[in-house]
Every structure is written in structure tokens, then in C-alpha cells.
Design a protein around this motif. Structure first.
Motif, PDB file in Angstrom:
ATOM      1  N   LEU A  32     103.121  69.780 -17.883  1.00  0.00           N
ATOM      2  CA  LEU A  32     103.973  70.817 -17.287  1.00  0.00           C
ATOM      3  C   LEU A  32     103.137  72.041 -16.919  1.00  0.00           C
ATOM      4  CD1 LEU A  32     106.579  72.231 -16.536  1.00  0.00           C
ATOM      5  CD2 LEU A  32     107.083  72.542 -18.949  1.00  0.00           C
ATOM      6  N   LEU A 142     115.969  78.031 -18.759  1.00  0.00           N
ATOM      7  CA  LEU A 142     114.933  77.420 -19.588  1.00  0.00           C
ATOM      8  C   LEU A 142     114.272  76.253 -18.876  1.00  0.00           C
ATOM      9  CD1 LEU A 142     116.596  77.373 -23.112  1.00  0.00           C
ATOM     10  CD2 LEU A 142     115.158  79.121 -22.074  1.00  0.00           C
ATOM     11  N   VAL A 143     112.965  76.223 -19.000  1.00  0.00           N
ATOM     12  CA  VAL A 143     112.194  75.083 -18.499  1.00  0.00           C
ATOM     13  C   VAL A 143     111.488  74.525 -19.710  1.00  0.00           C
ATOM     14  CG1 VAL A 143     110.378  74.349 -16.927  1.00  0.00           C
ATOM     15  CG2 VAL A 143     111.813  76.299 -16.319  1.00  0.00           C
ATOM     16  N   HIS A 144     111.766  73.269 -20.043  1.00  0.00           N
ATOM     17  CA  HIS A 144     111.069  72.735 -21.208  1.00  0.00           C
ATOM     18  C   HIS A 144     110.666  71.292 -20.974  1.00  0.00           C
ATOM     19  CE1 HIS A 144     115.240  71.617 -22.612  1.00  0.00           C
ATOM     20  NE2 HIS A 144     115.460  72.629 -21.846  1.00  0.00           N
ATOM     21  N   PRO A 145     109.571  70.927 -21.592  1.00  0.00           N
ATOM     22  CA  PRO A 145     109.078  69.583 -21.344  1.00  0.00           C
ATOM     23  C   PRO A 145     110.005  68.551 -21.979  1.00  0.00           C
ATOM     24  CG  PRO A 145     107.759  70.682 -22.993  1.00  0.00           C
ATOM     25  CD  PRO A 145     108.739  71.675 -22.530  1.00  0.00           C
ATOM     26  N   ASP A 146     109.998  67.362 -21.387  1.00  0.00           N
ATOM     27  CA  ASP A 146     110.729  66.258 -22.016  1.00  0.00           C
ATOM     28  C   ASP A 146     110.090  65.959 -23.357  1.00  0.00           C
ATOM     29  OD1 ASP A 146     112.501  65.943 -20.029  1.00  0.00           O
ATOM     30  OD2 ASP A 146     111.342  64.413 -18.969  1.00  0.00           O
TER      31      ASP A 146
END
Lengths: 150, 356
Positions: A32, A142-146
Motif C-alpha cells: 500500500l 480510512l484507508v487500510h490494508p487488507d
């Protein structure tokens, strides 16, 4: 309306996951981060982080006053977080964070989250990259990795 | 792909989320700053109406300084420190400019050992103008055709446009300073480079301006005497006392610092800086009319040759080109440093990107 590209705040949990290869979320966070850096290079976003958190990850917590002051006065854009700009934390931010995270209040939370919320509010950051679910309570994008595959 | 913007599995419905403004203590200094800035604006307009436009560098710097005090109330100590350093750099830039510009007609002294003085250009700019305009002198043609003792609307437009040079870029700097330090730094890089290149040319290419070329006092006599009263149109619309400052500002200057025209450059640097944020094409065209009106005014008012203005625009364009490339290069270097510090990962599927 801001003249700058949108700011994306890299939250402490994300910074740690990117910086530590042994971290469980490292592969997804690193991937990311790679894409965020590409967007930064194309001037589509600005990458920022709370100064205290960034310094702690870049230099560690056992710092001399001189090293701390040097970093505070002029942070060299080198290494893993070279594209990231620090949002420097002042006394007023610490006071606000203490009030934000106060036990018994609506926003009773730990210091890291409280400080991040204060800096998001003061610097008009709406997009946060994090692996910490505590931020889901707040009106942030929010942006968050899988999660890493089992 | 390894990222998502959805909130599953620990989804919190939007109605239950805490607003950031509600979570974080209100910043009481913000309304104080806004009130002070509005008060300043009203005060500035009252001053403008009753005392006139401040045009000399010192007064403008004081005006900008007071605005910044209003705009930075309640900011952190570090922000104030950065502001202080910015102000020192800003003052040094203008000091270097004034000293260099003022010394241009005397040549440049190298540590007091020897002095290099470049020859005064008396005819070359005029010759270039005549070549561009089929043997006519644009300054002479415009004044012969339009100048009269009665002040017309075009005198007001020309005079007002001319006078904006002394405050317009500084207003932009102050607003950028207060709103985005990053954009302020971008603007100042371009502006300072422009000043530096202009100063170099002032020294290397001291040039007789049109008003001097026709003034019998200077015995150059390229054509008949031209009128030189750039501010009369501005004065005509009721700005009572600006001329004192205007004359003071000129008295510190250098009469032969004509090539390139900083009036033309400054008139382009501001629209050019904001152009990427202006979306409608018609508005871009309107904004770019300003430097054209400025150059027309400069020629009409006999302050500059046409080629001075074109050179100013060219330097502005090159300055933007240079800094745009430098900034892209800096971004690339920072990105490369980060990516080279990242451990190599196995190739993953192409991700959807974070919406900008």
C-alpha cells in the motif's frame, strides 16, 4: 478549498508495519505504501504523519535532547519515509490531545489516537491510513490494508 | 490487492461515528485569527481610501507584517520560528534586490579591488521595438494617439494597473503565507529567482527607458519628449496621497534598470502561479489579460519598451519551467529513496488506487 493536494496521514500503526519487516501486516502495508508513494510522486496526494510518531519510528525513543531538537528544527527527507512530511506537535496540540483522550469523556482513547485526531483536526486531514480499528469510531476516511492471508 | 477503503468487518455505521470537530477541543484561536484578519482588511481599505496606497517597500513590508501577526495568532512556537526565518529571508531578498538594482548604473565592485561597468544601452531596445512594429515606435504612437491633458478611462486603467505592481504580488505572498506555507514557498522560489535574474540583467544590460530616450535633459533624443506621469489615472479616481510614496519608491531606484520589465514579470507571475487551479478556459483567458494590459500600460506610459516586457515574460516562463522541473525531481528523489529502502516484495495484483 485547499491549494495543496489532499493530505493522507500515515498513522503510527501503519508506519510501524511498513518499517518492521517482521510485522504481521508488513507485506500488505508495504505494498500500500508503495502505491501511496507513486501517487505522491505524481503530486496527487501529500503524505504526512504526526511528528512525534514519525520521529519515534525513524530515530527510536531513546533520543538525546540535541538529536530531538535537530530533528525538530530540520528533518532530512531521507530513508524509508522520505516522502512523508511531519506535522510537528506543539504544546497546544499536547494539551488538546490530553483533553481529547481524557478518561470518562466521549472520546476516551489512548494518547496515540488522541494526538492523531488532534493533528487531523488542526491540519484538516480527512484521510488516514491505519491498521488500528480505533479510528473507525470517527468521521474519517480510512484507508487500510487488507488483512494478511492466513 | 492489499488495501481497501471499506470499513468491514468492524463496521461502525456513519450515524454512530463521532465527528472530529466534536472529538477534539475547539481551537479558540481560529475565530480570533479570522476576526483579526477581517479587522485588518477593513483597516487596510480605510487606510487606502484616506491615506492612499502604500507603495514603498518598507511600508508594504510593515503592512504585510501586521497581517501576518493577525494570521498567526495562537499558532505553535515552531510555526512562529519558521515565520521568523521566512521573514528574514523575505527582507534579505528585497534588500539584495534594492541594493543591486540601485547599484546597477554604477557598475559592480568586486571586493573594492576593481569595478566592472557595463555600457548603457541607448538604442538597441528601441531598434528591436521598431523591427517588431514595422518601423514605428509603440511608445510614441500610443502617446501621440491617446495622451491628452484630459484624463480618460484608459488613463485610469493604465495608471491603476501600473500601481498594482507595488502591492499585488505582496498581497498574494501574504495570503499564501497565512493559508499554505507549502504554496508560499513554491511562489517565493519562483519570485526570488525572477528577481535575481532581473538584477543580473539590470547590471549587465543597463537600458535607457523610453521616457529617458525622449527627455531633452538626458540628450539622447531618440524621439520627441514623452509624458511621464504613470500614476495620474490612479490619482484621478481619488487616491489622494499615494504619490509621495510613489516618488519615494522611485527615488531609491535606478532609472536605467529597464530590461527586463519587472512590472510585466510580476503581472504574469501571479496569474501563472494560480493558473493550474483555474478550471474554466474563459477565466484563464481573462486572468491572462492582466499581464497584457500591464504591458500595454507600460508602453503607453513610456515606462518600458515592448521588448522589456516580453523579456520579463520570457524570464517568468523560464523560472516556472525550472522550478516545476526541480519540484518534480525532488518528489522523484524522495519517492526513490523510500522505495529503495522498502524490502523487495513479491509481485502482487494491480491495486485500485486511493482516490486523490
Amino acid at each position: 478549498m485547499s491549494m495543496d493536494p489532499p493530505k493522507v496521514l500515515l498513522e503510527r500503526s501503519f508506519l510501524e508495519a511498513v518499517a518492521q519487516p517482521e510485522h504481521a501486516d508488513h507485506p500488505s502495508c508495504a505494498e500500500l505504501y508503495r502505491h501511496l508513494v507513486a501517487q505522491f510522486e505524481r503530486q496527487e496526494i501529500l503524505l504526512v504523519a504526526v511528528g512525534d510518531h514519525l520521529r519515534s519510528i525513524e530515530l527510536g525513543d531513546d533520543l538525546t535532547t540535541g538529536a530531538r531538537a535537530k530533528w525538530f528544527l530540520h528533518r532530512a527527507h531521507k530513508g524509508l519515509f522520505a516522502p512523508v512530511d511531519a506535522l510537528y506537535v506543539g504544546f497546544q496540540h499536547r494539551r488538546a490531545a490530553a483533553a481529547t483522550g481524557a478518561p470518562g469523556t466521549d472520546t476516551d482513547t489512548d494518547g496515540t489516537v488522541a494526538m492523531t485526531l488532534v493533528m487531523c483536526s488542526r491540519h484538516r486531514v480527512r484521510r488516514v491510513v491505519t491498521t488500528n480499528p480505533a479510528y473507525k469510531r470517527y468521521e474519517l476516511e480510512l484507508v487500510h490494508p487488507d488483512p494478511a492471508p492466513e | 490487492m492489499s488495501m481497501t477503503t471499506t470499513d468491514d468487518p468492524t463496521f461502525v455505521p456513519p450515524s454512530s461515528r463521532v465527528r472530529l470537530a466534536g472529538a477534539v477541543p475547539y481551537e479558540w484561536f481560529r475565530p480570533v485569527r479570522l476576526t483579526l484578519m477581517w479587522t485588518y482588511l477593513i483597516g487596510y481599505l480605510v487606510w487606502l481610501k484616506t491615506r492612499g496606497l502604500t507603495v514603498d517597500r518598507v511600508s508594504v513590508a510593515i503592512a504585510v507584517g501586521i497581517f501576518l501577526l493577525c494570521a498567526f495568532v495562537g499558532k505553535s512556537w515552531r510555526t512562529w520560528g519558521v515565520l521568523l526565518m521566512d521573514c528574514v529571508a523575505y527582507c534579505l531578498m528585497w534588500l539584495a534586490y534594492e541594493k543591486t538594482r540601485g547599484a546597477a548604473d554604477d557598475g559592480v565592485s568586486f571586493f573594492g579591488l576593481f569595478r566592472v561597468k557595463f555600457p548603457l544601452q541607448q538604442t538597441i531596445m528601441r531598434d528591436i521595438d521598431r523591427a517588431m512594429f514595422f518601423g514605428h515606435d509603440p511608445n510614441v504612437v500610443l502617446q501621440d494617439r491617446f495622451w491628452s491633458n484630459t484624463i480618460r478611462w484608459w488613463d485610469v486603467v493604465a495608471g491603476t494597473t501600473y500601481m498594482t505592481h507595488f502591492v499585488f504580488p505582496m498581497i498574494v505572498m501574504a495570503v499564501l503565507w497565512a493559508t499554505s506555507h507549502r504554496q508560499w514557498a513554491r511562489f517565493m522560489k519562483r519570485f526570488a529567482t525572477l528577481l535575481g535574474v532581473a538584477c543580473l540583467l539590470f547590471i549587465m544590460l543597463p537600458t535607457v527607458p523610453p521616457w529617458m530616450a525622449g527627455d531633452p535633459k538626458w540628450h539622447i533624443d531618440l524621439f520627441h519628449e514623452l509624458h511621464r506621469n504613470a500614476g495620474r489615472g490612479f490619482y484621478h479616481i481619488g487616491f489622494e496621497s499615494f504619490q509621495d510614496g510613489y516618488k519615494l519608491a522611485l527615488s531609491n531606484g535606478n532609472g536605467v534598470a529597464a530590461m527586463p520589465s519587472l512590472h510585466a514579470s510580476f503581472a504574469l507571475v501571479v496569474p501563472a502561479f494560480f493558473l493550474p487551479w483555474i478550471k474554466p478556459k474563459w477565466l484563464k483567458a481573462v486572468v491572462l489579460l492582466f499581464p497584457i494590459i500591464m504591458l500595454s500600460s507600460l508602453v503607453y506610459l513610456a515606462e518600458h519598451w515592448v521588448i522589456d516586457g516580453l523579456a520579463g515574460w520570457a524570464i517568468t516562463g523560464l523560472t516556472f519551467w525550472f522550478w516545476n522541473r526541480m519540484e518534480q525531481r525532488t518528489r522523484s528523489i524522495r519517492a526513490t529513496r523510500a522505495l529503495s529502502a522498502l524490502p523487495q516484495l513479491p509481485e502482487m495484483a494491480t491495486p485500485e488506487e486511493v482516490p486523490a
